[in-house]
Design an enzyme around this catalytic site. Sequence first.
Site, PDB file in Angstrom:
ATOM      1  N   ASP A 221      -7.523  22.083 -23.463  1.00  0.00           N
ATOM      2  CA  ASP A 221      -6.407  21.942 -22.526  1.00  0.00           C
ATOM      3  C   ASP A 221      -6.473  20.590 -21.818  1.00  0.00           C
ATOM      4  O   ASP A 221      -7.549  20.160 -21.381  1.00  0.00           O
ATOM      5  CB  ASP A 221      -6.520  23.079 -21.486  1.00  0.00           C
ATOM      6  N   GLU A 280      -5.059  19.148 -26.855  1.00  0.00           N
ATOM      7  CA  GLU A 280      -3.748  19.131 -26.237  1.00  0.00           C
ATOM      8  C   GLU A 280      -3.699  17.850 -25.424  1.00  0.00           C
ATOM      9  O   GLU A 280      -4.188  17.780 -24.300  1.00  0.00           O
ATOM     10  CB  GLU A 280      -3.536  20.336 -25.305  1.00  0.00           C
TER      11      GLU A 280
HETATM   12  C1  NOJ Z   1      -1.518  22.878 -20.520  1.00  0.00           C
HETATM   13  C2  NOJ Z   1      -1.292  24.336 -20.770  1.00  0.00           C
HETATM   14  O1  NOJ Z   1      -0.775  24.505 -22.058  1.00  0.00           O
HETATM   15  C3  NOJ Z   1      -0.360  24.803 -19.700  1.00  0.00           C
HETATM   16  O2  NOJ Z   1       0.129  26.090 -19.950  1.00  0.00           O
HETATM   17  C4  NOJ Z   1      -1.075  24.718 -18.378  1.00  0.00           C
HETATM   18  O3  NOJ Z   1      -0.179  25.057 -17.345  1.00  0.00           O
HETATM   19  C5  NOJ Z   1      -1.607  23.311 -18.122  1.00  0.00           C
HETATM   20  N1  NOJ Z   1      -2.216  22.735 -19.269  1.00  0.00           N
HETATM   21  C6  NOJ Z   1      -2.632  23.324 -17.032  1.00  0.00           C
HETATM   22  O4  NOJ Z   1      -3.805  23.945 -17.479  1.00  0.00           O
END
Ligand code: NOJ
Length: 555
Positions: A221, A280
């Site tokens: 993440d 991500e």
């Molecule tokens: C990316 C995640 O996919 C999202 O759902 C989240 O709100 C943010 N990062 C913060 O962790």
Amino acid sequence: MKSQTVTQPAVSPNGPVSVSTTSWWGDAVIYQIYPRSFADGNGDGIGDLVGVTEHLDYLKELGVDAIWLSPFYVSPQADAGYDVADYRDVDPIFGTLADFDRMLGSAHSRGLRVIVDMVPNHTSNAHGWFVAALAAGAGSPERELYLFREGRGENGELPPNNWQSVFGGPAWTRVEDGQWYLHLFDTAQPDLNWRNPAVIAEFEGILRFWLDRGVDGFRVDVAHGLIKQDGLPDSDAGAAVMAGSGNFGPMWDQDGVHDIYRGWNAVLAEYGGDRMLVAEAWVSPPDRLSRYVRPDEMQQAFNFEFMTIGWNAAGLRRAIDSALADNRSVGATTTWVLSNHDVVRHSSRFGLADPTSWPKGISADDEQPLIELGLSRARAASLLMFALPGSAYIFEGEELGLPEHTTLPDDIRQDPAFYRTGGQEVGRDGCRVPLPWNAHEPSFGFSPTGRSWLPQPSVFGELAVDQQVGVADSTLEFYRAALATRRERGLGGGDIQWHISTAELLHFSNSGVRVVVNFGRHPVPLPHGVSALIASEPDAVLHGELQPNRAVWLA
Ligand code: NOJ
């Protein structure tokens, strides 16, 4: 299509595209499970790990290679589990560690790999470390685990810099003793200090905890946010922009993040060489993103340029070419995605008047997407994605053609982005609505009690799994057929050669399969001497012509 226009495969400007896929993830189709919305085993209206285990056969029959689960760890759920209070345990709303182990074992016994989410940029404010940091006070080693700073202004009453939270509002919150702490997301998600060796050691331990249990990888993440520029200088943009806006500024894509992933790569290597990390990272341009998949770092990074470009032939061609070339330059495969739990489902985005628009949620007051048109384009785009070399991700429900829920009442919204922007941003609840399994059961079979943490729109009934299984033209059977053909033809491990790309048409070959997508308003003649392996709709090819908003694979 006239034969002279399609004869010679054109080589892409970057030369023939060739990458080798020697590991399972190189060409894997990976299904994202958003646990709270997939299937509810215990009847509380929130999906859970038992629900996942109960539906693994469905996923196996769909034809995916792996699943990725969004967070199920102990969490107050201020951001649907992306606020973790204990990284080594399962939140009771999702089950127990024993449920996790059973789910993992059942998945493995079916040949499905399992990727879990790792959330390293921030913890929950209920995490033991943060609770201790608040109690310990300024200057303590506990505060050094996070990014606490003195404020500006005469009495420190102003935040330490001008950074804004991705979810809206300031990225700083002041605590009782007057210090401020940084949170790039919600107040309940304090950012960790990744320059502190204790943080590095802790997360390597967390990785080992899940690797020891047998997971096959981690989705990382906010992978581009862990290291902030020294001194936390003001940002020119002010805002911590994310999700489609590019990420520039002192909080994003700093070189130091790569050292962290080199360390993680080494941890994974201790486990036999087939565990993986997927980033991500909302990073652009694409050559910056490819730095995350250098040989000693991660194995995959989501291609968000491909996802955000919309129903746009020229843009997709550009995104495909640059991803292939940039990843090839570091020896990495490519990773495609069209939808996830943070964005409006592509079946709805593509049904807007401007199918390249990128709304942050859709409400009843906004333009309503055309469901049929959006779905046609979504199926065509998915067929394009499955024909590309590399790995492809499916977001739960896209195989059913689910649209975004665009009329959720505001008073039941849960996304912190909705609240932190005072409703300016509708937020992400509309793509997170629980899945429909059986049209004639309460909550469409999502939960044995009929409870559902978000209400489902009535159209979910027609789209329920039981309405689509065995129905030749359903989106579900289309996905199954596409994934089976992709596997048989080895498309994930292939190369592409472009034949045509105009504003209205994309046409390339991969492993002897011709892939044609019609973005225009008129039917397009198809080459002679080949027949359709699979088309995005039953009516896609009429009288040898590909209809608008349709795609076909030919051989
Ligand atoms: C990316 C995640 O996919 C999202 O759902 C989240 O709100 C943010 N990062 C913060 O962790």
